[in-house]
Design a protein around this motif. Structure first.
Motif, PDB file in Angstrom:
ATOM      1  N   VAL A 219      40.590  29.236 -10.306  1.00 15.76           N
ATOM      2  CA  VAL A 219      39.631  28.680 -10.140  1.00 15.76           C
ATOM      3  C   VAL A 219      37.922  29.125 -10.042  1.00 15.76           C
ATOM      4  CG1 VAL A 219      37.623  26.339 -10.993  1.00 15.76           C
ATOM      5  CG2 VAL A 219      40.225  26.411 -11.593  1.00 15.76           C
ATOM      6  N   CYS A 220      37.165  30.133  -9.630  1.00 14.96           N
ATOM      7  CA  CYS A 220      36.563  30.996  -8.552  1.00 14.96           C
ATOM      8  C   CYS A 220      35.656  31.623  -9.828  1.00 14.96           C
ATOM      9  CB  CYS A 220      37.704  31.280  -7.507  1.00 14.96           C
ATOM     10  SG  CYS A 220      37.854  33.208  -7.791  1.00 14.96           S
ATOM     11  N   ASP A 221      34.360  31.577  -8.829  1.00 15.32           N
ATOM     12  CA  ASP A 221      33.406  33.039  -8.470  1.00 15.32           C
ATOM     13  C   ASP A 221      33.985  34.742  -8.019  1.00 15.32           C
ATOM     14  OD1 ASP A 221      31.180  34.728  -8.618  1.00 15.32           O
ATOM     15  OD2 ASP A 221      29.661  32.383  -9.082  1.00 15.32           O
ATOM     16  N   VAL A 222      34.114  35.047  -8.421  1.00 22.79           N
ATOM     17  CA  VAL A 222      34.324  36.407  -8.255  1.00 22.79           C
ATOM     18  C   VAL A 222      33.270  37.173  -7.383  1.00 22.79           C
ATOM     19  CG1 VAL A 222      35.347  37.367 -10.376  1.00 22.79           C
ATOM     20  CG2 VAL A 222      33.118  38.087 -10.449  1.00 22.79           C
ATOM     21  N   ARG A 223      32.669  35.972  -7.058  1.00 23.78           N
ATOM     22  CA  ARG A 223      31.616  36.442  -6.269  1.00 23.78           C
ATOM     23  C   ARG A 223      31.874  35.961  -4.742  1.00 23.78           C
ATOM     24  NH1 ARG A 223      25.831  35.005  -7.933  1.00 23.78           N
ATOM     25  NH2 ARG A 223      27.910  32.938  -9.528  1.00 23.78           N
TER      26      ARG A 223
ATOM     27  N   GLY B 228      28.039  39.900 -16.492  1.00 23.14           N
ATOM     28  CA  GLY B 228      26.746  39.517 -17.720  1.00 23.14           C
ATOM     29  C   GLY B 228      26.053  39.931 -17.075  1.00 23.14           C
ATOM     30  N   SER B 229      24.817  40.405 -18.149  1.00 13.97           N
ATOM     31  CA  SER B 229      22.925  40.147 -17.673  1.00 13.97           C
ATOM     32  C   SER B 229      22.553  39.050 -17.253  1.00 13.97           C
ATOM     33  CB  SER B 229      22.553  40.895 -19.197  1.00 13.97           C
ATOM     34  OG  SER B 229      22.201  39.639 -19.893  1.00 13.97           O
ATOM     35  N   ALA B 230      21.397  39.496 -16.800  1.00 11.03           N
ATOM     36  CA  ALA B 230      20.808  37.178 -16.632  1.00 11.03           C
ATOM     37  C   ALA B 230      20.263  37.606 -17.596  1.00 11.03           C
ATOM     38  CB  ALA B 230      19.092  38.734 -16.213  1.00 11.03           C
TER      39      ALA B 230
ATOM     40  N   ASP C 122      26.080  41.368  -7.250  1.00 13.94           N
ATOM     41  CA  ASP C 122      26.726  41.075  -7.323  1.00 13.94           C
ATOM     42  C   ASP C 122      28.164  40.618  -8.134  1.00 13.94           C
ATOM     43  OD1 ASP C 122      25.559  41.407  -4.798  1.00 13.94           O
ATOM     44  OD2 ASP C 122      25.037  38.994  -4.702  1.00 13.94           O
ATOM     45  N   THR C 123      28.041  40.218  -9.680  1.00 17.47           N
ATOM     46  CA  THR C 123      29.175  39.507 -10.130  1.00 17.47           C
ATOM     47  C   THR C 123      29.379  40.773 -11.129  1.00 17.47           C
ATOM     48  OG1 THR C 123      27.247  37.598 -10.825  1.00 17.47           O
ATOM     49  CG2 THR C 123      28.921  38.524 -12.613  1.00 17.47           C
TER      50      THR C 123
END
Ligand SMILES: NC(=O)c1ccc[n+]([C@@H]2O[C@H](COP(=O)([O-])OP(=O)(O)OC[C@H]3O[C@@H](n4cnc5c(N)ncnc54)[C@H](O)[C@@H]3O)[C@@H](O)[C@H]2O)c1
Length: 249
Positions: free
Chosen positions: A61-65, A93-95, A117-118
């Motif tokens: 469970v984590c943000d790839v950033r 994904g996009s904005a 960043d994502t």
């Protein structure tokens, strides 16, 4: 024997839609799956579904950033499974994820950072985290989820198209560097893929197949690339023919 028996695959953004279809497909084919998603419920749900089908999975469970956390989860996964054979850099994904789609001239700094960043930096962090183990094993498959936006462009998503195109460049250059270790690096570029079962009838020209894609269409392409040893540095466009061109004169 299942085609990925004994392999370990890490899939980012594996809690929903395309990433989930990829994670479930690897599990069906016998791989241990590291299910990475920053939404805990999504990650745990995918893990549960894999376990229900008799497979083995671990939630990350984590943000790839978050580079440190990604490295820590990869170390933990290698302790548990012994190695990581496959990485699918799917989180992205996009904005639109922030409800901030806009013309480039109006894009805010925070939105640009989020998208780059994502998609791009997240993929770089994950690839660096797994590579030391892949090099040691002299085996690996890295697959970046790009987009037809990288190939054709897309209105209101200049940052997204740029990040996805950079993922193509990253795959090519990295493929050169790691080929001697029997590691292949490729991209898949989806067209319009319906989320949560939706069909995208409103997109004017869906492609030669006349339908929007489904997450499984992309999972099939990812598993194909993950099964190949002599395809590297390539971009496999999976869009039902949408980017073929005008067709009629
Ligand atoms: N759906 C399409 O039409 C389409 C087309 C071209 C490319 N793509 C690409 O395919 C990938 C998956 O698309 P999707 O439509 O399934 O996306 P989605 O938004 O439906 O699901 C993405 C999953 O990734 C997770 N996620 C998002 N950001 C994350 C982060 N920073 N760290 C960890 N997890 C994160 C989300 O929680 C979610 O579970 C994306 O990279 C997207 O850009 C999608």
């Amino acid at each position: 024997m299942k085609s990925f028996e004994g392999r370990t695959a890490m899939v980012t953004g594996a809690g929903a839609n395309i990433g989930k279809a990829i994670a479930l497909s690897f599990a069906k084919e016998g791989a241990n799956v590291i299910v990475c998603d920053y939404k805990e419920n999504n990650a745990l749900q995918t893990v549960r579904e894999i376990e229900e089908m008799g497979g083995t999975a671990m939630a990350a469970v984590c943000d790839v950033r978050d580079r440190e956390k990604i490295f820590a989860y990869v170390d933990e996964a290698v302790k548990r499974f012994g190695k990581i054979d496959i990485l699918v850099n799917n989180a992205g994904g996009s904005a639109g994820l922030l409800n901030k789609l806009t013309r480039f001239i109006d894009a805010e700094r925070e939105t640009l950072d989020f998208v780059i960043d994502t998609n791009l930096k997240g993929s770089i962090h994950c690839a660096q985290a797994v590579l030391k183990y892949m090099v040691k094993e002299r085996y690996g498959k890295i697959i970046n989820m790009s987009s037809i936006a990288a190939v054709c462009g897309l209105y209101d998503r200049v940052d997204y198209a740029a990040a996805k195109a950079a993922m193509l460049g990253m795959a090519k250059a990295l493929a050169m560097e790691v080929g001697e270790y029997n590691i292949c690096v490729n991209c898949v570029s989806p067209g319009a893929i319906g989320r949560n079962g939706e069909k995208w009838e409103h997109v004017t020209y869906m492609g030669a197949n006349g339908r929007s894609g489904e997450p499984q269409d992309i999972a099939n392409a990812v598993l194909f690339l993950a099964s190949q040893d002599y395809i590297t540095g390539q971009n496999l466009v999976v869009d039902g023919g949408r980017t073929l061109g005008p067709g009629h004169i």
